[in-house]
Motif scaffolding. Structure first.
Motif, short mmCIF file in Angstrom:
data_model
loop_
_atom_site.label_atom_id
_atom_site.label_comp_id
_atom_site.label_asym_id
_atom_site.label_seq_id
_atom_site.Cartn_x
_atom_site.Cartn_y
_atom_site.Cartn_z
N ALA A 45 8.96 7.80 -11.67
CA ALA A 45 8.21 8.50 -10.62
C ALA A 45 6.86 8.79 -11.24
CB ALA A 45 8.91 9.77 -10.19
N SER A 46 5.91 7.88 -11.04
CA SER A 46 4.66 8.02 -11.80
C SER A 46 3.93 9.31 -11.45
CB SER A 46 3.77 6.80 -11.64
OG SER A 46 3.54 6.52 -10.31
N PHE A 47 4.04 9.75 -10.21
CA PHE A 47 3.36 10.99 -9.81
C PHE A 47 3.90 12.19 -10.60
CE2 PHE A 47 2.60 14.61 -6.90
CZ PHE A 47 1.22 14.48 -6.79
N ILE A 65 0.83 -1.20 0.00
CA ILE A 65 0.00 0.00 0.00
C ILE A 65 0.88 1.26 0.00
CG2 ILE A 65 -0.27 -0.03 2.54
CD1 ILE A 65 -3.35 0.77 1.31
N ASP A 66 0.48 2.22 -0.80
CA ASP A 66 1.16 3.53 -0.90
C ASP A 66 2.39 3.53 -1.82
OD1 ASP A 66 -0.44 5.20 0.41
OD2 ASP A 66 0.85 5.57 2.13
N ALA A 67 2.73 2.40 -2.43
CA ALA A 67 3.90 2.38 -3.32
C ALA A 67 3.61 3.14 -4.62
CB ALA A 67 4.30 0.94 -3.64
N GLY A 68 2.30 3.34 -4.91
CA GLY A 68 1.96 4.12 -6.10
C GLY A 68 1.22 3.34 -7.16
N LYS A 69 0.52 2.29 -6.74
CA LYS A 69 -0.20 1.46 -7.71
C LYS A 69 -1.31 2.26 -8.42
CE LYS A 69 -2.92 -1.49 -6.18
NZ LYS A 69 -3.58 -2.57 -5.48
N THR A 70 -2.10 2.99 -7.62
CA THR A 70 -3.20 3.76 -8.21
C THR A 70 -2.68 4.86 -9.12
OG1 THR A 70 -4.35 3.36 -6.14
CG2 THR A 70 -5.37 4.91 -7.64
N THR A 71 -1.66 5.58 -8.66
CA THR A 71 -1.10 6.66 -9.47
C THR A 71 -0.54 6.12 -10.78
OG1 THR A 71 -0.49 7.72 -7.39
CG2 THR A 71 0.49 8.63 -9.37
N VAL A 119 -4.80 10.62 -6.71
CA VAL A 119 -5.30 9.86 -5.55
C VAL A 119 -5.49 10.74 -4.33
CG1 VAL A 119 -4.53 7.52 -6.05
CG2 VAL A 119 -2.91 9.11 -5.09
N ASP A 120 -4.65 11.80 -4.23
CA ASP A 120 -4.74 12.65 -3.05
C ASP A 120 -6.02 13.50 -3.05
OD1 ASP A 120 -2.26 11.59 -2.30
OD2 ASP A 120 -1.24 13.04 -3.57
N ASN A 154 9.42 2.87 -8.22
CA ASN A 154 8.70 4.15 -8.33
C ASN A 154 9.22 5.15 -7.28
OD1 ASN A 154 6.61 5.84 -9.31
ND2 ASN A 154 5.21 5.15 -7.70
N LYS A 155 8.74 6.36 -7.38
CA LYS A 155 9.06 7.43 -6.42
C LYS A 155 10.55 7.76 -6.39
CE LYS A 155 5.11 6.54 -3.34
NZ LYS A 155 4.60 6.72 -2.00
N ASP A 177 11.84 10.28 -7.38
CA ASP A 177 12.01 11.71 -7.13
C ASP A 177 12.11 12.02 -5.64
OD1 ASP A 177 9.23 10.81 -7.00
OD2 ASP A 177 8.76 12.91 -6.55
N ARG A 178 11.79 11.08 -4.80
CA ARG A 178 11.75 11.37 -3.35
C ARG A 178 13.15 11.49 -2.76
NH1 ARG A 178 8.25 7.47 0.14
NH2 ARG A 178 8.93 8.92 1.75
P1 GDP Z 1 -1.28 2.83 -3.78
O1 GDP Z 1 -1.74 2.73 -2.37
O2 GDP Z 1 -0.17 1.87 -4.06
O3 GDP Z 1 -2.38 2.77 -4.79
O4 GDP Z 1 -0.53 4.25 -3.91
P2 GDP Z 1 -1.08 5.64 -4.47
O5 GDP Z 1 -1.01 5.68 -5.93
O6 GDP Z 1 -2.39 5.92 -3.81
O7 GDP Z 1 0.05 6.62 -3.93
C1 GDP Z 1 0.32 6.78 -2.55
C2 GDP Z 1 0.90 8.16 -2.30
O8 GDP Z 1 2.18 8.26 -2.93
C3 GDP Z 1 0.05 9.28 -2.87
O9 GDP Z 1 0.12 10.38 -1.96
C4 GDP Z 1 0.75 9.64 -4.17
O10 GDP Z 1 0.58 11.00 -4.53
C5 GDP Z 1 2.21 9.36 -3.81
N1 GDP Z 1 2.99 8.98 -4.99
C6 GDP Z 1 2.70 8.07 -5.96
N2 GDP Z 1 3.67 8.02 -6.87
C7 GDP Z 1 4.62 8.89 -6.50
C8 GDP Z 1 5.89 9.30 -7.05
O11 GDP Z 1 6.34 8.85 -8.10
N3 GDP Z 1 6.61 10.23 -6.35
C9 GDP Z 1 6.13 10.77 -5.18
N4 GDP Z 1 6.90 11.67 -4.58
N5 GDP Z 1 4.96 10.44 -4.65
C10 GDP Z 1 4.21 9.51 -5.29
#
Ligand code: GDP
Length: 440
Positions: free
Chosen positions: A285-287, A30-36, A54-55, A145-146, A148-149
């Motif tokens: 960095a999908s976001f 959870i939160d790894a960025g699946k939805t994004t 997603v936010d 993913n991510k 950029d963090r």
């Molecule tokens: P899921 O729970 O795996 O579906 O994850 P989400 O897609 O809901 O993303 C979880 C959080 O991580 C959200 O606040 C997104 O905006 C953030 N996020 C997703 N992808 C990235 C990315 O590439 N970089 C950064 N910095 N944040 C991201």
């Protein structure tokens, strides 16, 4: 046109359509960025004209109001989209939350391949490890993913993938950071495409701008060295499994890692991925809209079509289910039978009951009488739809390897999750061996 030619043409057409299908799922903690990432995939495939967030709770895949408010994906939805005419991707959205792992197991059954998403800061997390192990036989691609963090660690995550998930890997692309000459600050801006020898950069303020350039050995010597080393290590890894590659490498590429053609590398990597010997790794960095198009290319390039899926034969007491590369699943060698699995049943406030099915062999047709092996009762297929992103499109039939939805009043009370649906004729064939509650 003669009969034989017509049959042959039909076979070739069906085969080439099937070859393009990718039934895949995304697994991630959870939160790894699946939805994004899913949202960006839909955007780049032209299925949405805006980037969901997603936010703000306005994504397509998290479509239950409950999911929107909780920010987690509870139900698996299946969405279909085309990727640049190269592949027809059916994405089965597997839940990432630990509480729903029974849903994950169910969804895994209908997948031919997986994309596993990692958070580059958190690395390999517990839930991913768990689902990875459950899906051992399914070929997988990794997306780090991510990137950029702050604190993102590409090499660290790659090492964790090797150690914790016990797999060999192939780096398809590696991160590219720009350096501010004054502040010496590094910014993640794109990837070095190790196979096609290109630098791909994105402008995160404009999701549609992507800049693909050759890497100049003189002007960009640092990048060129990085590319050389990455290619060297990739080709060495692939050669460990494939003796032919060593020969081609020495003959065609004269031992130069940069000379070996991308099509040779891709073909070898595809075979090794399908065999579960190797997991290709990409980053992004999908976001920030970075790295999603190469990920979609990799889904088509390295994950199997339904005819390449390597499902083992299923030996039951009274019958054998076998995968045949041209006919799909066959029961007791009967290739004319249609067999499907209902892997997800949801009640949609507007559309009512929706049964997501995967067709393993034959065709499911509108208006056909079929037979449920669990209830031992026949029923009629009412409406058949394909989910185009989140928009249902009514269709007449679903072919082998495809994923679609049964709806309409005729299915009420007739199908549940886990049921196997077969063409009615199976009863006439005298195959009474499907036992109650038996799943594929
Ligand atoms: P899921 O729970 O795996 O579906 O994850 P989400 O897609 O809901 O993303 C979880 C959080 O991580 C959200 O606040 C997104 O905006 C953030 N996020 C997703 N992808 C990235 C990315 O590439 N970089 C950064 N910095 N944040 C991201």
């Amino acid at each position: 046109m003669g009969f034989a030619v017509r049959v042959l043409l039909q076979f070739v057409r069906r085969h080439s359509t099937l070859e393009k299908i990718r039934n895949i799922g995304i697994i991630a903690h959870i939160d790894a960025g699946k939805t994004t990432t899913t949202e960006r995939m839909l955007y780049y495939a032209g299925k949405t004209n805006r980037i969901g967030n997603v936010d703000h709770g306005d994504t397509i895949t998290d479509f239950l109001p409950q999911e929107r408010s909780r920010g987690i994906t509870i139900q698996s939805a299946a969405i279909s989209f085309d990727w640049r005419n190269r592949g027809k991707i059916n994405l089965i959205d597997t839940p990432g939350h630990a509480d729903f792992s029974f849903e994950v197991i169910r969804a895994l059954k209908v997948l031919d391949g997986c994309v596993t998403i990692f958070d580059a800061v958190a690395g390999v997390e517990a839930q991913t490890e768990k689902v990875w192990k459950m899906s051992q036989k399914i070929p997988k691609i990794c997306f780090i993913n991510k990137m950029d963090r702050e604190g993102a660690g590409f090499s660290r995550t790659v090492k964790e993938i090797i150690m914790k998930l016990n797999t060999r890997v192939a780096l398809v692309n590696i991160p590219y950071f720009s350096l501010d000459p004054q502040t010496k600050e590094q910014t993640f801006e794109g990837v070095i495409d190790v196979i096609n020898k290109k630098l791909i950069k994105w402008n995160m303020d404009d999701p549609d701008s992507v800049n693909v350039v050759d890497i100049d050995p003189i002007k960009d010597s640092t990048l060129y060295n990085q590319l050389f080393k990455a290619r060297e290590s990739l080709i060495e890894t692939l050669s460990e499994f494939d003796d032919n590659l060593v020969e081609i490498f020495l003959e065609d590429a004269n031992g130069d890692y940069l000379e070996l053609s991308s099509s040779v590398i891709n073909k070898t990597l595809r075979n090794l991925t399908l065999n579960n010997d190797i997991a290709p790794i990409l980053c992004g960095a999908s976001f920030k809209n970075i790295g999603v198009q190469p990920l979609l290319d990799a889904v088509v390039d390295y994950l199997p079509s339904p005819i390449e899926t390597r499902l083992p034969d299923i030996n039951k007491k009274d019958y054998v289910m076998k995968f045949d590369h041209s006919k799909g699943l066959m029961i007791n060698n009967n290739g004319s039978m249609s067999v499907s699995l209902a892997f997800k049943v949801i009640t949609d406030p507007i559309r009512g009951l929706m049964v997501f099915v995967r067709v393993y062999s034959g065709t499911l047709k509108n208006g056909y009488n079929v037979f449920n092996t669990t209830t031992k009762r026949p029923f009629k297929i009412g409406k058949l739809v394909r989910m185009n992103a989140d928009v249902p499109e009514e269709i007449n039939h679903l072919n082998t390897g495809e994923i679609g939805v049964l709806t309409g009043s005729s299915i009420n009370g007739n199908v549940s999750t886990g049921d196997t649906i077969i063409s009615h004729s199976i009863k006439k064939d005298g195959l009474k061996s499907f036992k109650k509650n038996e799943e594929l």
